[in-house]
Motif scaffolding. Structure first.
Motif, PDB file in Angstrom:
ATOM      1  N   TRP A  36       1.049  -1.381   0.324  1.00 38.05           N
ATOM      2  CA  TRP A  36      -0.030  -0.181  -0.040  1.00 38.05           C
ATOM      3  C   TRP A  36       0.721   1.430  -0.010  1.00 38.05           C
ATOM      4  N   TYR A  37       0.436   2.328  -0.810  1.00 37.72           N
ATOM      5  CA  TYR A  37       1.267   3.520  -0.904  1.00 37.72           C
ATOM      6  C   TYR A  37       0.339   4.658  -0.474  1.00 37.72           C
ATOM      7  N   ARG A  38       1.097   5.716  -0.706  1.00 37.45           N
ATOM      8  CA  ARG A  38      -0.110   6.885  -0.259  1.00 37.45           C
ATOM      9  C   ARG A  38       0.054   8.276  -0.376  1.00 37.45           C
ATOM     10  N   GLN A  39      -0.909   8.900  -1.304  1.00 41.18           N
ATOM     11  CA  GLN A  39       0.310  10.240  -1.823  1.00 41.18           C
ATOM     12  C   GLN A  39      -0.726  11.388  -1.152  1.00 41.18           C
ATOM     13  N   ALA A  40      -0.280  12.522  -0.164  1.00 39.39           N
ATOM     14  CA  ALA A  40      -1.335  13.696  -0.210  1.00 39.39           C
ATOM     15  C   ALA A  40      -1.110  14.524  -1.144  1.00 39.39           C
ATOM     16  N   PRO A  41      -1.483  15.240  -0.692  1.00 40.29           N
ATOM     17  CA  PRO A  41      -1.644  16.698  -1.576  1.00 40.29           C
ATOM     18  C   PRO A  41      -0.089  17.619  -2.005  1.00 40.29           C
ATOM     19  N   GLY A  42       0.317  17.793  -3.051  1.00 39.98           N
ATOM     20  CA  GLY A  42       1.503  18.094  -3.051  1.00 39.98           C
ATOM     21  C   GLY A  42       2.762  17.599  -2.839  1.00 39.98           C
ATOM     22  N   LEU A  85      -6.376   7.090  13.255  1.00 38.96           N
ATOM     23  CA  LEU A  85      -6.418   7.363  12.555  1.00 38.96           C
ATOM     24  C   LEU A  85      -5.894   9.076  12.622  1.00 38.96           C
ATOM     25  N   LYS A  86      -4.794   9.653  12.453  1.00 34.86           N
ATOM     26  CA  LYS A  86      -4.334  11.190  12.384  1.00 34.86           C
ATOM     27  C   LYS A  86      -4.164  11.796  10.445  1.00 34.86           C
ATOM     28  N   PRO A  87      -4.422  13.450  11.539  1.00 35.28           N
ATOM     29  CA  PRO A  87      -4.769  14.125  10.256  1.00 35.28           C
ATOM     30  C   PRO A  87      -3.957  13.730   9.445  1.00 35.28           C
ATOM     31  N   GLU A  88      -2.918  13.807   9.776  1.00 30.75           N
ATOM     32  CA  GLU A  88      -1.579  14.175   8.791  1.00 30.75           C
ATOM     33  C   GLU A  88      -1.889  12.260   7.747  1.00 30.75           C
ATOM     34  N   ASP A  89      -2.735  11.720   8.046  1.00 37.40           N
ATOM     35  CA  ASP A  89      -2.671  10.030   7.153  1.00 37.40           C
ATOM     36  C   ASP A  89      -3.405  10.639   6.300  1.00 37.40           C
ATOM     37  N   THR A  90      -4.043  11.357   6.152  1.00 34.98           N
ATOM     38  CA  THR A  90      -5.690  11.546   5.262  1.00 34.98           C
ATOM     39  C   THR A  90      -5.024  12.387   3.397  1.00 34.98           C
ATOM     40  N   ALA A  91      -5.084  11.433   2.689  1.00 35.17           N
ATOM     41  CA  ALA A  91      -4.323  10.974   1.290  1.00 35.17           C
ATOM     42  C   ALA A  91      -5.163  10.345   0.303  1.00 35.17           C
ATOM     43  N   VAL A  92      -4.547   9.723  -0.440  1.00 32.59           N
ATOM     44  CA  VAL A  92      -4.810   8.953  -1.138  1.00 32.59           C
ATOM     45  C   VAL A  92      -4.135   7.907  -1.527  1.00 32.59           C
ATOM     46  N   TYR A  93      -4.607   6.040  -1.071  1.00 27.13           N
ATOM     47  CA  TYR A  93      -3.754   5.174  -1.402  1.00 27.13           C
ATOM     48  C   TYR A  93      -4.260   4.198  -1.964  1.00 27.13           C
TER      49      TYR A  93
END
Length: 121
Positions: A36-42, A85-93
């Motif tokens: 699993w990867y994730r990408q947050a905005p920017g 979960l934390k706000p910093e986990d926000t991303a597309v997974y």
């Protein structure tokens, strides 16, 4: 044709849990390494967790103790259980597979389309 389809994302509050599912088809799942990867905005896409074909797991430091990756070779699926979960986990997974297609010997990397996880504070 190889398909990886993620599901289970959504909007939750900090401290809550989500379980992501990656359903696969077209690859020899039992011999594939999954991740699993994730990408947050920017930000750049980052590896979150990986599980090898022999079920060895590895996690990025920021999710250790909170996230658990697993696999079901019978269902040809991999999962990411995300707790606390934390706000910093926000991303597309994104789900990723390193494996071979049926009838082929070449190892390739395959990606799903991604599922959005949003954690509010």
């Amino acid at each position: 044709q190889v398909q990886l389809v993620e599901s289970g994302g959504g909007l939750v509050q900090a401290g809550e849990s989500l379980r992501l599912t990656c359903a696969t088809s077209g690859i020899i799942f039992r011999s594939s390494d999954m991740a699993w990867y994730r990408q947050a905005p920017g930000k750049q896409r980052e590896l979150v967790a990986q599980i090898t074909s022999d079920s060895t797991t590895n996690y990025v430091d920021s999710v250790k103790g909170r996230f658990t990756i697993s696999r079901d070779n019978y269902k040809k699926a991999t999962y990411l259980q995300m707790n606390s979960l934390k706000p910093e986990d926000t991303a597309v997974y994104f789900c990723n597979a390193k494996g071979a297609r049926y009838g082929r010997s070449q190892i390739n990397y395959y990606w799903g389309q991604g599922t959005q996880v949003t954690v509010s504070s």
